[in-house]
Motif scaffolding. Structure first.
Motif, mmCIF file in Angstrom:
data_model
loop_
_atom_site.group_PDB
_atom_site.id
_atom_site.type_symbol
_atom_site.label_atom_id
_atom_site.label_comp_id
_atom_site.label_asym_id
_atom_site.label_seq_id
_atom_site.Cartn_x
_atom_site.Cartn_y
_atom_site.Cartn_z
ATOM 1 N N LEU A 211 -8.041 -46.011 111.109
ATOM 2 C CA LEU A 211 -7.058 -46.418 112.114
ATOM 3 C C LEU A 211 -7.604 -47.462 113.084
ATOM 4 O O LEU A 211 -6.917 -47.848 114.030
ATOM 5 C CB LEU A 211 -6.581 -45.180 112.890
ATOM 6 N N SER A 212 -8.820 -47.909 112.845
ATOM 7 C CA SER A 212 -9.431 -48.913 113.715
ATOM 8 C C SER A 212 -8.847 -50.291 113.413
ATOM 9 O O SER A 212 -8.259 -50.513 112.354
ATOM 10 C CB SER A 212 -10.945 -48.937 113.490
ATOM 11 N N PRO A 213 -9.016 -51.244 114.348
ATOM 12 C CA PRO A 213 -8.499 -52.608 114.111
ATOM 13 C C PRO A 213 -9.029 -53.234 112.832
ATOM 14 O O PRO A 213 -8.368 -54.071 112.225
ATOM 15 C CB PRO A 213 -8.979 -53.373 115.347
ATOM 16 N N LEU A 214 -10.228 -52.832 112.398
ATOM 17 C CA LEU A 214 -10.826 -53.379 111.184
ATOM 18 C C LEU A 214 -9.996 -53.076 109.944
ATOM 19 O O LEU A 214 -9.887 -53.908 109.042
ATOM 20 C CB LEU A 214 -12.237 -52.802 110.997
ATOM 21 N N CYS A 215 -9.385 -51.877 109.916
ATOM 22 C CA CYS A 215 -8.731 -51.414 108.681
ATOM 23 C C CYS A 215 -7.216 -51.242 108.760
ATOM 24 O O CYS A 215 -6.541 -51.340 107.736
ATOM 25 C CB CYS A 215 -9.327 -50.067 108.260
ATOM 26 N N ARG A 216 -6.683 -50.957 109.935
ATOM 27 C CA ARG A 216 -5.282 -50.531 109.988
ATOM 28 C C ARG A 216 -4.283 -51.598 109.541
ATOM 29 O O ARG A 216 -3.136 -51.279 109.214
ATOM 30 C CB ARG A 216 -4.931 -50.040 111.391
ATOM 31 N N LYS A 217 -4.732 -52.859 109.487
ATOM 32 C CA LYS A 217 -3.835 -53.920 109.017
ATOM 33 C C LYS A 217 -3.463 -53.725 107.553
ATOM 34 O O LYS A 217 -2.462 -54.268 107.089
ATOM 35 C CB LYS A 217 -4.486 -55.288 109.216
ATOM 36 N N SER A 218 -4.289 -52.973 106.832
ATOM 37 C CA SER A 218 -4.005 -52.742 105.410
ATOM 38 C C SER A 218 -2.995 -51.622 105.198
ATOM 39 O O SER A 218 -2.614 -51.327 104.065
ATOM 40 C CB SER A 218 -5.307 -52.402 104.660
ATOM 41 N N LEU A 219 -2.550 -50.990 106.299
ATOM 42 C CA LEU A 219 -1.601 -49.881 106.206
ATOM 43 C C LEU A 219 -0.192 -50.331 106.578
ATOM 44 O O LEU A 219 0.002 -51.053 107.562
ATOM 45 C CB LEU A 219 -2.006 -48.743 107.143
ATOM 46 N N ASP B 1 4.634 -46.660 107.797
ATOM 47 C CA ASP B 1 4.747 -45.249 107.457
ATOM 48 C C ASP B 1 3.395 -44.656 107.050
ATOM 49 O O ASP B 1 3.099 -43.493 107.335
ATOM 50 C CB ASP B 1 5.781 -45.035 106.352
ATOM 51 N N GLU B 2 2.547 -45.471 106.415
ATOM 52 C CA GLU B 2 1.209 -45.010 106.040
ATOM 53 C C GLU B 2 0.353 -44.778 107.281
ATOM 54 O O GLU B 2 -0.404 -43.803 107.353
ATOM 55 C CB GLU B 2 0.535 -46.034 105.127
ATOM 56 N N ARG B 3 0.498 -45.657 108.247
ATOM 57 C CA ARG B 3 -0.238 -45.485 109.500
ATOM 58 C C ARG B 3 0.250 -44.237 110.231
ATOM 59 O O ARG B 3 -0.534 -43.482 110.801
ATOM 60 C CB ARG B 3 -0.045 -46.719 110.381
ATOM 61 N N GLY B 4 1.567 -44.003 110.168
ATOM 62 C CA GLY B 4 2.115 -42.792 110.774
ATOM 63 C C GLY B 4 1.572 -41.536 110.126
ATOM 64 O O GLY B 4 1.218 -40.567 110.808
ATOM 65 N N ASP B 5 1.474 -41.554 108.799
ATOM 66 C CA ASP B 5 0.918 -40.401 108.076
ATOM 67 C C ASP B 5 -0.549 -40.184 108.442
ATOM 68 O O ASP B 5 -1.005 -39.042 108.565
ATOM 69 C CB ASP B 5 1.048 -40.613 106.567
ATOM 70 N N ALA B 6 -1.281 -41.285 108.608
ATOM 71 C CA ALA B 6 -2.697 -41.185 108.974
ATOM 72 C C ALA B 6 -2.849 -40.606 110.383
ATOM 73 O O ALA B 6 -3.744 -39.788 110.632
ATOM 74 C CB ALA B 6 -3.354 -42.557 108.893
ATOM 75 N N LEU C 99 3.539 -41.227 118.263
ATOM 76 C CA LEU C 99 3.516 -42.527 117.594
ATOM 77 C C LEU C 99 3.770 -42.365 116.098
ATOM 78 O O LEU C 99 4.457 -43.187 115.481
ATOM 79 C CB LEU C 99 2.166 -43.212 117.824
ATOM 80 N N ALA C 100 3.262 -41.271 115.538
ATOM 81 C CA ALA C 100 3.420 -41.028 114.099
ATOM 82 C C ALA C 100 4.893 -40.935 113.704
ATOM 83 O O ALA C 100 5.310 -41.501 112.696
ATOM 84 C CB ALA C 100 2.691 -39.749 113.692
ATOM 85 N N VAL C 101 5.690 -40.216 114.481
ATOM 86 C CA VAL C 101 7.104 -40.044 114.113
ATOM 87 C C VAL C 101 7.909 -41.327 114.328
ATOM 88 O O VAL C 101 8.961 -41.507 113.725
ATOM 89 C CB VAL C 101 7.751 -38.867 114.896
ATOM 90 N N LYS C 102 7.388 -42.213 115.169
ATOM 91 C CA LYS C 102 8.049 -43.515 115.333
ATOM 92 C C LYS C 102 7.777 -44.405 114.126
ATOM 93 O O LYS C 102 8.660 -45.113 113.648
ATOM 94 C CB LYS C 102 7.541 -44.203 116.612
ATOM 95 N N LEU C 103 6.537 -44.354 113.660
ATOM 96 C CA LEU C 103 6.141 -45.180 112.528
ATOM 97 C C LEU C 103 6.603 -44.601 111.196
ATOM 98 O O LEU C 103 6.889 -45.332 110.251
ATOM 99 C CB LEU C 103 4.613 -45.339 112.502
ATOM 100 N N SER C 104 6.651 -43.273 111.140
ATOM 101 C CA SER C 104 7.031 -42.588 109.896
ATOM 102 C C SER C 104 8.092 -41.538 110.215
ATOM 103 O O SER C 104 7.815 -40.334 110.275
ATOM 104 C CB SER C 104 5.788 -41.935 109.271
ATOM 105 N N PRO C 105 9.333 -41.972 110.472
ATOM 106 C CA PRO C 105 10.395 -41.076 110.942
ATOM 107 C C PRO C 105 10.846 -40.004 109.950
ATOM 108 O O PRO C 105 11.601 -39.111 110.324
ATOM 109 C CB PRO C 105 11.550 -42.039 111.262
#
Length: 222
Positions: free
Chosen positions: A125-133, A136-141, A167-173
């Protein structure tokens, strides 16, 4: 005489090569060649990384099945360790791929290494990796990170867990688990109305969800 002719030929070849090299550098050809080579290598390592990720995910699924069935716990532990090995190989090949870090977190969590699992998902979930998500995947994470935090039984983490889940439910409702876990957190903080809303959102997605129905009955749904 023959020796002099050879020297002259070598000198001419050397001059031609020098001219060619200068021409290439003037036109940035080496940079392009290096760039193309780098892309090919990245593509190759990316494919290898995905291969290790898929193998690791399959092994982790087998480990979970072994845990739920009559299989021995040692078999599940062995499969989880193998999944972790593939996750590490995938990360080594493509350290910016969040999926591999999440797989590592899941494998570590399956083995009971909560702190290490939390560290792995923090990287995902860091700036280095989260761009690849995707969102909804970020929400699940985020939901998984919240789940790991809760399993560590640290009351001081509740606010942090709620922040992740909100934040998770906003990204992955459509993430039912995130809504239910959010409801549990609100219950723990005696925030009854917020807990009800979270469980009601879960029921909108899965109308027959027993956990949410029981929670609303317990809370006295209006």
């Amino acid at each position: 005489m023959f020796s002099q002719m050879v020297d002259d030929i070598l000198l001419q070849i050397g001059l031609v090569l020098l001219v060619v090299v200068v021409f290439l550098f003037i036109h940035n050809v080496p940079k392009r060649v290096l760039a193309n080579l780098r892309l090919r290598l990245q593509s190759k390592s990316g494919i290898q990384s995905k291969r290790h990720f898929v193998l690791g995910a399959q092994l982790l699924a087998q480990a979970r099945s072994a845990t739920q069935s009559t299989s021995s716990s040692s078999s599940a532990a062995s499969l989880s360790k193998q999944a972790l090995e593939h996750a590490d190989k995938a990360i080594a090949l493509d350290p910016k791929d969040a999926a591999a870090h999440i797989l590592k977190a899941l494998a570590l969590d399956a083995q009971g290494f909560k702190t290490s699992a939390l560290d792995a998902i923090e990287v995902a979930l860091s700036p280095l990796c989260r761009k690849s998500l995707a969102d909804d995947e970020r929400g699940d994470a985020l939901c998984k990170r919240a789940e790991i935090k809760m399993s560590m039984n640290r009351p001081a983490r509740v606010d942090s867990v709620i922040e992740d889940l909100t934040l998770a439910v906003k990204l992955s409702p459509e993430n039912v688990k995130a809504f239910c876990t959010l409801g549990e957190c609100y219950e723990e903080k005696k925030m009854t109305e917020e807990a009800k809303k979270a469980y009601e959102e879960a029921l909108k997605i899965q109308p027959r969800l027993a956990v949410a129905k029981e929670a609303l009955d317990r809370l006295g749904s209006s």
